[in-house]
Design an enzyme around this catalytic site. Sequence first.
Site, PDB file in Angstrom:
ATOM      1  N   TYR A  35       3.237 -48.995 188.117  1.00 32.71           N
ATOM      2  CA  TYR A  35       2.945 -49.973 187.355  1.00 32.71           C
ATOM      3  C   TYR A  35       2.484 -50.967 187.357  1.00 32.71           C
ATOM      4  CZ  TYR A  35       5.926 -46.912 184.026  1.00 32.71           C
ATOM      5  OH  TYR A  35       6.473 -45.650 182.873  1.00 32.71           O
TER       6      TYR A  35
ATOM      7  N   PRO B 125       3.157 -46.539 174.603  1.00 35.98           N
ATOM      8  CA  PRO B 125       3.646 -46.009 175.663  1.00 35.98           C
ATOM      9  C   PRO B 125       4.317 -46.478 176.736  1.00 35.98           C
ATOM     10  CG  PRO B 125       1.248 -45.048 176.029  1.00 35.98           C
ATOM     11  CD  PRO B 125       2.030 -47.120 174.889  1.00 35.98           C
TER      12      PRO B 125
ATOM     13  N   LYS C  74       8.661 -44.297 176.330  1.00 37.65           N
ATOM     14  CA  LYS C  74      10.266 -44.012 174.772  1.00 37.65           C
ATOM     15  C   LYS C  74       9.696 -43.445 174.123  1.00 37.65           C
ATOM     16  CE  LYS C  74      12.738 -47.087 177.216  1.00 37.65           C
ATOM     17  NZ  LYS C  74      13.455 -45.450 178.330  1.00 37.65           N
TER      18      LYS C  74
ATOM     19  N   HIS D 239      13.073 -38.284 189.189  1.00 40.07           N
ATOM     20  CA  HIS D 239      12.564 -39.373 190.479  1.00 40.07           C
ATOM     21  C   HIS D 239      13.367 -40.837 190.304  1.00 40.07           C
ATOM     22  CE1 HIS D 239       7.872 -38.707 190.315  1.00 40.07           C
ATOM     23  NE2 HIS D 239       8.255 -37.989 190.514  1.00 40.07           N
TER      24      HIS D 239
ATOM     25  N   TYR E 252      14.662 -47.911 181.401  1.00 33.52           N
ATOM     26  CA  TYR E 252      13.923 -47.553 181.418  1.00 33.52           C
ATOM     27  C   TYR E 252      14.609 -46.138 181.442  1.00 33.52           C
ATOM     28  CZ  TYR E 252       9.314 -45.354 183.544  1.00 33.52           C
ATOM     29  OH  TYR E 252       8.391 -44.539 183.785  1.00 33.52           O
TER      30      TYR E 252
HETATM   31  C1  LIG Z   1      -2.554 -39.570 170.938  1.00 30.41           C
HETATM   32  C2  LIG Z   1      -1.037 -39.375 171.437  1.00 30.41           C
HETATM   33  C3  LIG Z   1      -0.821 -39.953 172.788  1.00 30.41           C
HETATM   34  C4  LIG Z   1       0.641 -39.891 173.267  1.00 30.41           C
HETATM   35  N1  LIG Z   1       0.709 -40.317 175.145  1.00 30.41           N
HETATM   36  C5  LIG Z   1       2.263 -40.622 175.315  1.00 30.41           C
HETATM   37  C6  LIG Z   1       1.931 -40.927 176.504  1.00 30.41           C
HETATM   38  O1  LIG Z   1       1.142 -40.824 177.396  1.00 30.41           O
HETATM   39  N2  LIG Z   1       3.196 -41.465 176.993  1.00 30.41           N
HETATM   40  C7  LIG Z   1       4.545 -41.433 176.188  1.00 30.41           C
HETATM   41  O2  LIG Z   1       6.234 -41.390 176.636  1.00 30.41           O
HETATM   42  N3  LIG Z   1       3.958 -41.453 174.783  1.00 30.41           N
HETATM   43  C8  LIG Z   1       2.749 -41.219 174.526  1.00 30.41           C
HETATM   44  N4  LIG Z   1       2.850 -40.592 173.065  1.00 30.41           N
HETATM   45  C9  LIG Z   1       4.136 -40.302 172.279  1.00 30.41           C
HETATM   46  C10 LIG Z   1       5.002 -38.868 172.188  1.00 30.41           C
HETATM   47  O3  LIG Z   1       3.966 -38.115 171.800  1.00 30.41           O
HETATM   48  C11 LIG Z   1       5.829 -39.222 170.285  1.00 30.41           C
HETATM   49  O4  LIG Z   1       6.585 -40.287 170.528  1.00 30.41           O
HETATM   50  C12 LIG Z   1       6.157 -37.590 170.331  1.00 30.41           C
HETATM   51  O5  LIG Z   1       5.416 -36.521 170.370  1.00 30.41           O
HETATM   52  C13 LIG Z   1       7.183 -37.748 168.903  1.00 30.41           C
HETATM   53  O6  LIG Z   1       7.612 -36.230 168.826  1.00 30.41           O
HETATM   54  P1  LIG Z   1       7.877 -36.099 167.323  1.00 30.41           P
HETATM   55  O7  LIG Z   1       8.205 -34.347 167.511  1.00 30.41           O
HETATM   56  O8  LIG Z   1       8.297 -37.148 166.847  1.00 30.41           O
HETATM   57  O9  LIG Z   1       5.872 -36.525 166.572  1.00 30.41           O
HETATM   58  P2  LIG Z   1       4.449 -35.198 167.041  1.00 30.41           P
HETATM   59  O10 LIG Z   1       5.172 -34.229 168.393  1.00 30.41           O
HETATM   60  O11 LIG Z   1       3.385 -35.903 166.331  1.00 30.41           O
HETATM   61  O12 LIG Z   1       4.953 -34.232 166.247  1.00 30.41           O
HETATM   62  C14 LIG Z   1       4.769 -34.336 164.492  1.00 30.41           C
HETATM   63  C15 LIG Z   1       4.231 -33.008 163.921  1.00 30.41           C
HETATM   64  O13 LIG Z   1       4.391 -33.170 162.659  1.00 30.41           O
HETATM   65  C16 LIG Z   1       2.922 -31.721 162.031  1.00 30.41           C
HETATM   66  N5  LIG Z   1       2.732 -32.621 161.293  1.00 30.41           N
HETATM   67  C17 LIG Z   1       2.119 -33.854 160.476  1.00 30.41           C
HETATM   68  N6  LIG Z   1       1.392 -34.017 159.537  1.00 30.41           N
HETATM   69  C18 LIG Z   1       1.991 -32.906 159.126  1.00 30.41           C
HETATM   70  C19 LIG Z   1       2.199 -31.999 157.207  1.00 30.41           C
HETATM   71  N7  LIG Z   1       1.155 -33.198 156.601  1.00 30.41           N
HETATM   72  N8  LIG Z   1       2.332 -30.973 157.235  1.00 30.41           N
HETATM   73  C20 LIG Z   1       2.806 -30.891 158.433  1.00 30.41           C
HETATM   74  N9  LIG Z   1       2.956 -30.374 159.389  1.00 30.41           N
HETATM   75  C21 LIG Z   1       2.749 -32.029 159.730  1.00 30.41           C
HETATM   76  C22 LIG Z   1       2.060 -33.179 163.998  1.00 30.41           C
HETATM   77  O14 LIG Z   1       0.666 -31.978 163.795  1.00 30.41           O
HETATM   78  C23 LIG Z   1       2.910 -32.132 164.647  1.00 30.41           C
HETATM   79  O15 LIG Z   1       3.157 -31.345 164.948  1.00 30.41           O
HETATM   80  C24 LIG Z   1       1.955 -39.994 172.029  1.00 30.41           C
HETATM   81  C25 LIG Z   1       1.897 -39.814 171.375  1.00 30.41           C
HETATM   82  C26 LIG Z   1       0.680 -39.579 171.049  1.00 30.41           C
HETATM   83  C27 LIG Z   1       0.196 -39.596 168.912  1.00 30.41           C
END
Ligand SMILES: Cc1cc2nc3c(=O)[nH]c(=O)nc-3n(C[C@H](O)[C@H](O)[C@H](O)COP(=O)(O)OP(=O)(O)OC[C@H]3O[C@@H](n4cnc5c(N)ncnc54)[C@H](O)[C@@H]3O)c2cc1C
Length: 391
Positions: free
Chosen positions: A201, A294, A298, A72, A384
């Site tokens: 948006y 969100p 980011k 995009h 962005y």
């Molecule tokens: C519900 C939700 C909706 C979202 N929607 C959007 C959106 O629409 N647009 C957007 O831009 N961003 C969105 N985000 C943000 C984006 O998805 C996150 O910033 C991104 O997933 C970050 O990746 P991460 O690997 O750091 O964390 P995560 O994807 O949260 O991965 C962390 C992992 O650690 C695991 N974990 C947790 N506790 C333990 C433990 N005790 N032992 C072992 N493993 C564990 C979890 O199960 C998970 O698999 C959303 C986030 C959430 C939570």
Amino acid sequence: MRTDVAIIGAGPAGLLLAHLLAQDGIESIVVEARTKEYVAARIRAGILESASVDLLRSAGLGAGIEAEGDEHRGIYLQWPHERHHLDFVDLVGRSVWVYGQTQVQADLAAASDAAGRAVYYGASDAALHDLDSDRPYVTFTDSSGAAQRIDALAVAGCDGSFGPSRAAMPADRRESWERIYPFSWLGILADVAPSTDELIYAWHPDGFALHSMRSASVSRLYLQVPNGTDVNDWPDDQIWDALATRLGHGQNGWTLNSGPITEKSVLPMRSFVQSPMRYGRLFLAGDAAHTVPPTGAKGLNLAIADVALLAPALGALVHKNDAALAEAYSDTALRRVWRCEHFSWWMTSMLHTSGDPFDAQLQLSQLRWVTASAAGAAGLAENYAGLPIGF
Ligand SMILES: Cc1cc2nc3c(=O)[nH]c(=O)nc-3n(C[C@H](O)[C@H](O)[C@H](O)COP(=O)(O)OP(=O)(O)OC[C@H]3O[C@@H](n4cnc5c(N)ncnc54)[C@H](O)[C@@H]3O)c2cc1C
């Protein structure tokens, strides 16, 4: 078990870190609380910055983006009776890609499986030990109920907002900042072709709305709703009616296509940062260290940027016992984290209605400036489409 880096969490941050480390000849073991299927099915982010795409491509993870991603040039910003396109490529020379987090997660899981990397799904009781020594270790109970211990040279806390890593830092060695917003997003996934070529948006007196998409046949849309909203109080027809109103169905001949809703959920909006992102041999990455609302797209990109900095830092530590990059990791990562925190807060504040008529006039003034001024538009576009990793 013994490895170089014990990684907690198999989300995008954890699996990408394992992948980048393996490319540098560094072993890791990943411990994940959920099942592989649950992690794969989570519907979350959908926009990749150009720097994230570059990194995934250079790591050999670009095939899915090439095949199914949608590049995009920009976004639309709108308020009642006006819609404006911001062309990021013209403004700052960078684009973004629509490529869902589920697809990123699937690519990472496939690469992990193909390389035969160790990932313990369904693990419980993960705990971190001796982080202030050069021989930290992680204990957990595996999915069969057996107690396990991983001895490592470093531990990467990639366990999201609710994992144990963040709290494993001593309370007197960490600081945090938080902002809870007085609204949430009701998000839907619908089996209907997007009604727009790029994201819309929309500011509206009833509340913010966003038209996003996942593919040529799947749309992702959001509505601002009050905190505490129960998704069951929003029948599908009411969701489509509210989206039509806020997104301007019928204005200037534009129509919103509706279709079967396949998923709906409510997402609270929060900003959070914990600093530092390192304590001894523990390194935090992604949502384990920070959360953004969100609106600026980011969260996933910040997780990727953290890991892009962390992998070489751990490489120097493991290969050469050189701690210089590891010691700089937190400060370097936090510079970009705070820039993205600010941008996410700024977009959120500009687009979500509070009910206060003075705030509404300020928001409309800001929207007019951002869409009418080249300097205003370039500022939004630069943030962005994403600043360079390490900014
Ligand atoms: C519900 C939700 C909706 C979202 N929607 C959007 C959106 O629409 N647009 C957007 O831009 N961003 C969105 N985000 C943000 C984006 O998805 C996150 O910033 C991104 O997933 C970050 O990746 P991460 O690997 O750091 O964390 P995560 O994807 O949260 O991965 C962390 C992992 O650690 C695991 N974990 C947790 N506790 C333990 C433990 N005790 N032992 C072992 N493993 C564990 C979890 O199960 C998970 O698999 C959303 C986030 C959430 C939570």
